[in-house]
Scaffold this motif. Structure first.
Motif, PDB file in Angstrom:
ATOM      1  N   ASP A  83      25.981 -30.275 -20.185  1.00  0.00           N
ATOM      2  CA  ASP A  83      25.792 -31.719 -20.349  1.00  0.00           C
ATOM      3  C   ASP A  83      24.335 -32.129 -20.493  1.00  0.00           C
ATOM      4  O   ASP A  83      24.045 -33.263 -20.835  1.00  0.00           O
ATOM      5  N   LYS A  84      23.387 -31.198 -20.165  1.00  0.00           N
ATOM      6  CA  LYS A  84      21.976 -31.598 -20.208  1.00  0.00           C
ATOM      7  C   LYS A  84      21.080 -30.636 -20.977  1.00  0.00           C
ATOM      8  O   LYS A  84      19.910 -30.458 -20.629  1.00  0.00           O
ATOM      9  N   VAL A  85      21.616 -30.053 -22.043  1.00  0.00           N
ATOM     10  CA  VAL A  85      20.795 -29.220 -22.934  1.00  0.00           C
ATOM     11  C   VAL A  85      20.969 -29.725 -24.368  1.00  0.00           C
ATOM     12  O   VAL A  85      21.931 -30.440 -24.673  1.00  0.00           O
ATOM     13  N   VAL A  86      20.006 -29.334 -25.216  1.00  0.00           N
ATOM     14  CA  VAL A  86      20.088 -29.703 -26.633  1.00  0.00           C
ATOM     15  C   VAL A  86      20.874 -28.607 -27.360  1.00  0.00           C
ATOM     16  O   VAL A  86      20.537 -27.427 -27.263  1.00  0.00           O
ATOM     17  N   TRP A  87      21.916 -28.988 -28.033  1.00  0.00           N
ATOM     18  CA  TRP A  87      22.763 -28.059 -28.784  1.00  0.00           C
ATOM     19  C   TRP A  87      22.304 -28.029 -30.246  1.00  0.00           C
ATOM     20  O   TRP A  87      21.667 -28.979 -30.722  1.00  0.00           O
ATOM     21  N   ASP A  88      22.635 -26.947 -30.978  1.00  0.00           N
ATOM     22  CA  ASP A  88      22.442 -26.962 -32.427  1.00  0.00           C
ATOM     23  C   ASP A  88      23.491 -27.910 -32.997  1.00  0.00           C
ATOM     24  O   ASP A  88      24.571 -28.057 -32.414  1.00  0.00           O
ATOM     25  N   ASP A  89      23.163 -28.510 -34.130  1.00  0.00           N
ATOM     26  CA  ASP A  89      24.083 -29.517 -34.664  1.00  0.00           C
ATOM     27  C   ASP A  89      24.233 -29.396 -36.164  1.00  0.00           C
ATOM     28  O   ASP A  89      23.285 -29.037 -36.850  1.00  0.00           O
ATOM     29  N   GLU A  90      25.436 -29.655 -36.646  1.00  0.00           N
ATOM     30  CA  GLU A  90      25.637 -29.763 -38.103  1.00  0.00           C
ATOM     31  C   GLU A  90      26.862 -30.612 -38.392  1.00  0.00           C
ATOM     32  O   GLU A  90      27.863 -30.547 -37.660  1.00  0.00           O
ATOM     33  N   ALA A  91      26.758 -31.394 -39.473  1.00  0.00           N
ATOM     34  CA  ALA A  91      27.917 -32.171 -39.909  1.00  0.00           C
ATOM     35  C   ALA A  91      28.930 -31.195 -40.496  1.00  0.00           C
ATOM     36  O   ALA A  91      28.552 -30.196 -41.110  1.00  0.00           O
ATOM     37  N   LEU A  92      30.206 -31.432 -40.297  1.00  0.00           N
ATOM     38  CA  LEU A  92      31.233 -30.556 -40.869  1.00  0.00           C
ATOM     39  C   LEU A  92      31.316 -30.818 -42.369  1.00  0.00           C
ATOM     40  O   LEU A  92      31.342 -31.969 -42.798  1.00  0.00           O
ATOM     41  N   GLN A  93      31.372 -29.759 -43.142  1.00  0.00           N
ATOM     42  CA  GLN A  93      31.476 -29.891 -44.591  1.00  0.00           C
ATOM     43  C   GLN A  93      32.903 -30.259 -44.978  1.00  0.00           C
ATOM     44  O   GLN A  93      33.844 -29.564 -44.580  1.00  0.00           O
ATOM     45  N   GLY A  94      33.046 -31.362 -45.721  1.00  0.00           N
ATOM     46  CA  GLY A  94      34.371 -31.734 -46.224  1.00  0.00           C
ATOM     47  C   GLY A  94      35.312 -32.264 -45.154  1.00  0.00           C
ATOM     48  O   GLY A  94      36.489 -32.482 -45.407  1.00  0.00           O
ATOM     49  N   ASN A  95      34.810 -32.442 -43.955  1.00  0.00           N
ATOM     50  CA  ASN A  95      35.617 -32.993 -42.875  1.00  0.00           C
ATOM     51  C   ASN A  95      34.844 -34.102 -42.206  1.00  0.00           C
ATOM     52  O   ASN A  95      33.619 -34.064 -42.172  1.00  0.00           O
ATOM     53  N   ASN A  96      35.543 -35.050 -41.630  1.00  0.00           N
ATOM     54  CA  ASN A  96      34.891 -36.179 -40.984  1.00  0.00           C
ATOM     55  C   ASN A  96      34.563 -35.783 -39.544  1.00  0.00           C
ATOM     56  O   ASN A  96      35.219 -36.214 -38.609  1.00  0.00           O
ATOM     57  N   GLY A  97      33.555 -34.913 -39.414  1.00  0.00           N
ATOM     58  CA  GLY A  97      33.287 -34.420 -38.069  1.00  0.00           C
ATOM     59  C   GLY A  97      31.913 -33.802 -37.925  1.00  0.00           C
ATOM     60  O   GLY A  97      31.127 -33.726 -38.870  1.00  0.00           O
ATOM     61  N   VAL A  98      31.644 -33.357 -36.708  1.00  0.00           N
ATOM     62  CA  VAL A  98      30.354 -32.765 -36.391  1.00  0.00           C
ATOM     63  C   VAL A  98      30.583 -31.576 -35.458  1.00  0.00           C
ATOM     64  O   VAL A  98      31.535 -31.572 -34.671  1.00  0.00           O
ATOM     65  N   ALA A  99      29.716 -30.552 -35.598  1.00  0.00           N
ATOM     66  CA  ALA A  99      29.817 -29.363 -34.741  1.00  0.00           C
ATOM     67  C   ALA A  99      28.535 -29.225 -33.930  1.00  0.00           C
ATOM     68  O   ALA A  99      27.435 -29.369 -34.467  1.00  0.00           O
ATOM     69  N   PHE A 100      28.673 -28.974 -32.658  1.00  0.00           N
ATOM     70  CA  PHE A 100      27.541 -28.695 -31.774  1.00  0.00           C
ATOM     71  C   PHE A 100      27.720 -27.278 -31.221  1.00  0.00           C
ATOM     72  O   PHE A 100      28.815 -26.934 -30.758  1.00  0.00           O
ATOM     73  N   SER A 101      26.648 -26.481 -31.270  1.00  0.00           N
ATOM     74  CA  SER A 101      26.727 -25.096 -30.787  1.00  0.00           C
ATOM     75  C   SER A 101      25.652 -24.845 -29.747  1.00  0.00           C
ATOM     76  O   SER A 101      24.532 -25.354 -29.866  1.00  0.00           O
ATOM     77  N   TYR A 102      25.993 -24.040 -28.758  1.00  0.00           N
ATOM     78  CA  TYR A 102      25.032 -23.748 -27.695  1.00  0.00           C
ATOM     79  C   TYR A 102      25.195 -22.307 -27.248  1.00  0.00           C
ATOM     80  O   TYR A 102      26.324 -21.837 -27.061  1.00  0.00           O
ATOM     81  N   LEU A 103      24.057 -21.620 -27.097  1.00  0.00           N
ATOM     82  CA  LEU A 103      24.060 -20.265 -26.540  1.00  0.00           C
ATOM     83  C   LEU A 103      23.650 -20.376 -25.080  1.00  0.00           C
ATOM     84  O   LEU A 103      22.504 -20.712 -24.765  1.00  0.00           O
ATOM     85  N   SER A 104      24.591 -20.113 -24.202  1.00  0.00           N
ATOM     86  CA  SER A 104      24.321 -20.130 -22.764  1.00  0.00           C
ATOM     87  C   SER A 104      23.986 -18.688 -22.388  1.00  0.00           C
ATOM     88  O   SER A 104      24.834 -17.799 -22.461  1.00  0.00           O
ATOM     89  N   LYS A 105      22.712 -18.478 -22.027  1.00  0.00           N
ATOM     90  CA  LYS A 105      22.212 -17.100 -21.893  1.00  0.00           C
ATOM     91  C   LYS A 105      22.752 -16.388 -20.656  1.00  0.00           C
ATOM     92  O   LYS A 105      23.116 -17.019 -19.661  1.00  0.00           O
ATOM     93  N   ASP A 106      22.781 -15.068 -20.759  1.00  0.00           N
ATOM     94  CA  ASP A 106      23.197 -14.205 -19.642  1.00  0.00           C
ATOM     95  C   ASP A 106      22.396 -14.583 -18.392  1.00  0.00           C
ATOM     96  O   ASP A 106      21.166 -14.612 -18.436  1.00  0.00           O
ATOM     97  N   GLY A 107      23.079 -14.916 -17.333  1.00  0.00           N
ATOM     98  CA  GLY A 107      22.407 -15.264 -16.075  1.00  0.00           C
ATOM     99  C   GLY A 107      22.104 -16.748 -15.919  1.00  0.00           C
ATOM    100  O   GLY A 107      21.702 -17.181 -14.839  1.00  0.00           O
ATOM    101  N   GLU A 108      22.268 -17.511 -16.991  1.00  0.00           N
ATOM    102  CA  GLU A 108      21.970 -18.941 -16.911  1.00  0.00           C
ATOM    103  C   GLU A 108      22.869 -19.604 -15.867  1.00  0.00           C
ATOM    104  O   GLU A 108      24.092 -19.442 -15.911  1.00  0.00           O
ATOM    105  N   GLU A 109      22.263 -20.310 -14.939  1.00  0.00           N
ATOM    106  CA  GLU A 109      22.977 -20.959 -13.825  1.00  0.00           C
ATOM    107  C   GLU A 109      23.850 -19.941 -13.069  1.00  0.00           C
ATOM    108  O   GLU A 109      24.868 -20.322 -12.467  1.00  0.00           O
ATOM    109  N   GLY A 110      23.462 -18.665 -13.135  1.00  0.00           N
ATOM    110  CA  GLY A 110      24.156 -17.625 -12.365  1.00  0.00           C
ATOM    111  C   GLY A 110      25.367 -16.993 -13.037  1.00  0.00           C
ATOM    112  O   GLY A 110      25.965 -16.061 -12.487  1.00  0.00           O
ATOM    113  N   PHE A 111      25.723 -17.473 -14.224  1.00  0.00           N
ATOM    114  CA  PHE A 111      26.930 -16.934 -14.888  1.00  0.00           C
ATOM    115  C   PHE A 111      26.600 -15.695 -15.726  1.00  0.00           C
ATOM    116  O   PHE A 111      25.547 -15.642 -16.369  1.00  0.00           O
ATOM    117  N   PRO A 112      27.507 -14.724 -15.760  1.00  0.00           N
ATOM    118  CA  PRO A 112      27.259 -13.513 -16.543  1.00  0.00           C
ATOM    119  C   PRO A 112      27.553 -13.684 -18.038  1.00  0.00           C
ATOM    120  O   PRO A 112      28.483 -14.403 -18.410  1.00  0.00           O
TER     121      PRO A 112
END
Ligand code: GLA
Length: 383
Positions: free
Chosen positions: A146-175
């Motif tokens: 909820d508090k990081v900047v995600w990669d963003d792109e409008a969906l091609q040919g669709n009325n939508g948007v995609a947000f992508s995020y890489l949550s790194k190994d160990g981030e906030e303790g998760f593997p």
């Protein structure tokens, strides 16, 4: 008088001339009018934050940004066609930094609570930062979805948007390096389709949800106690004093947790029922009635004055119905509206809270080579 055929030919010719006179940009915008429109909304972590606007044939308008995957507004008509914004939020990026109630955000890596901020996976104990008494809530403290900047792109040919995020190994303790993508697509059927997809390179728990706070009368106009709610759930997961599920799947029948027939949210919210006392109102995971694993109606909310209806469907096993009990008037949102106690409600489709510590609950473990996929639909209508 000109013969009718000649009139038609002339009109067609004039129309052709008019069209040729349009600039390429104008032509593009009319052809693609139902694709996401992007505007810059500020910067965070030195990265651009963009706000995307989706509109459909019925004038429904949804805005979302790549900071936190946050849905900032949802404008839908009432029974007379009057539009109102039905989600709590802010007009600026600054309003969301910080965003203690998680207004509109995607929450994870583990939505809702993990008891004592710890779990065991494949014989190893993991420790997470705690932010909710003894627990970890909505993924931890710093770099949560909820508090990081995600990669963003409008969906091609669709009325939508995609947000992508890489949550790194160990981030906030998760593997594991977890690659997550969420897409928001607005349909002409007034459905907002939310798809989540993820892969990992180490086994990890994952539970994601959308934390929009709804008020179908319009955000900031009052509390949500007059909304009628139907939850398609014969059972819920009762909690202990730390709001951690005890493991029981308790029938709702004969309790104030029974929303199997439409009931006003406020009808029993302050009853002296232990679970409502613990939650300070509704803040519980309901076990969605389902046959098989497909999309199922989880909830329907109806606001009688406006006639607006929200239906939530999902492939998830649970939905957290949260009646905004912790909103306390300290957050001022859009148009200077003060968000007081119970001014919004959330229907967070999800796996059950604390599943990593409950082997009997449906599994939330994603392993390398698998693809996590889940879908939730918010459908708006009136009656
Ligand atoms: C979820 C939790 C609530 C609360 C909100 C955010 O709904 O179950 O207890 O933390 O998120 O305030």
């Amino acid at each position: 008088m000109m013969p009718r055929r000649l009139v038609t030919v002339c009109v067609a010719f004039l129309l052709g001339l008019a069209l040729c006179g349009l600039s390429p940009a104008q032509k593009t915008s009319s052809k693609h009018k139902h694709e996401a429109q992007k505007q810059s909304f500020g910067t965070r972590e030195g990265r651009a934050v963009n706000l995307y606007t989706l509109t459909n044939a019925h004038g429904v308008e949804i805005r979302a940004m790549n900071y936190g995957g946050i849905i900032t507004s949802i404008r839908v008509p009432d029974r007379k066609g009057q539009l109102a914004d039905v989600v709590l939020g802010h007009e600026t990026l600054e309003g969301y930094t910080p965003n203690p109630p998680y207004l509109g955000a995607v929450v994870g890596r583990y939505a809702n609570r993990i008891a004592n901020g710890t779990f065991m996976l494949d014989g190893k104990t993991y420790t997470l930062p705690k932010n909710d008494g003894p627990n970890t809530l909505h993924g931890g403290v710093k770099r949560t979805f909820d508090k990081v900047v995600w990669d963003d792109e409008a969906l091609q040919g669709n009325n939508g948007v995609a947000f992508s995020y890489l949550s790194k190994d160990g981030e906030e303790g998760f593997p594991g390096n977890l690659k997550l993508k969420v897409t928001y697509t607005l349909m002409d059927s007034n459905e907002l389709v939310i798809n989540y997809e993820a892969t990992t390179d180490k086994a990890t728990p994952i539970n994601v949800s959308q934390h929009s706070y709804f008020n179908l009368a319009g955000e900031g106009t009052g509390d949500i106690l007059g909304h009628e709610l139907m939850l398609n759930a014969d059972r819920f997961t009762p909690v202990d004093k730390n709001l951690i599920p005890t493991g029981e799947l308790r029938p709702v029948k004969g309790t104030p947790m029974d929303f199997t027939t439409p009931t006003k949210i406020g009808a029993r919210i302050d009853d002296n029922y232990e679970q409502l006392v613990l939650g300070k109102g509704y803040d519980h995971n309901f076990v969605i009635n389902r046959k098989g694993s497909g999309m199922t109606l989880a909830a329907r909310a109806y606001e009688p004055a406006s006639g607006r209806v929200l239906e939530v469907s999902t492939d998830q096993p649970g939905v957290q119905f949260y009646s905004g009990n912790f909103l306390d008037g300290t957050v001022t949102g859009k148009q200077g509206h003060v968000y007081k106690r119970r001014y919004g409600f959330c229907l967070e489709t999800q796996h059950f809270p604390d599943s990593p510590n409950h082997p009997d609950f449906p599994s939330t473990i994603l392993r390398p080579g698998e693809t996590f996929h889940t879908k939730t639909v918010f459908k708006f209508s009136t009656r």
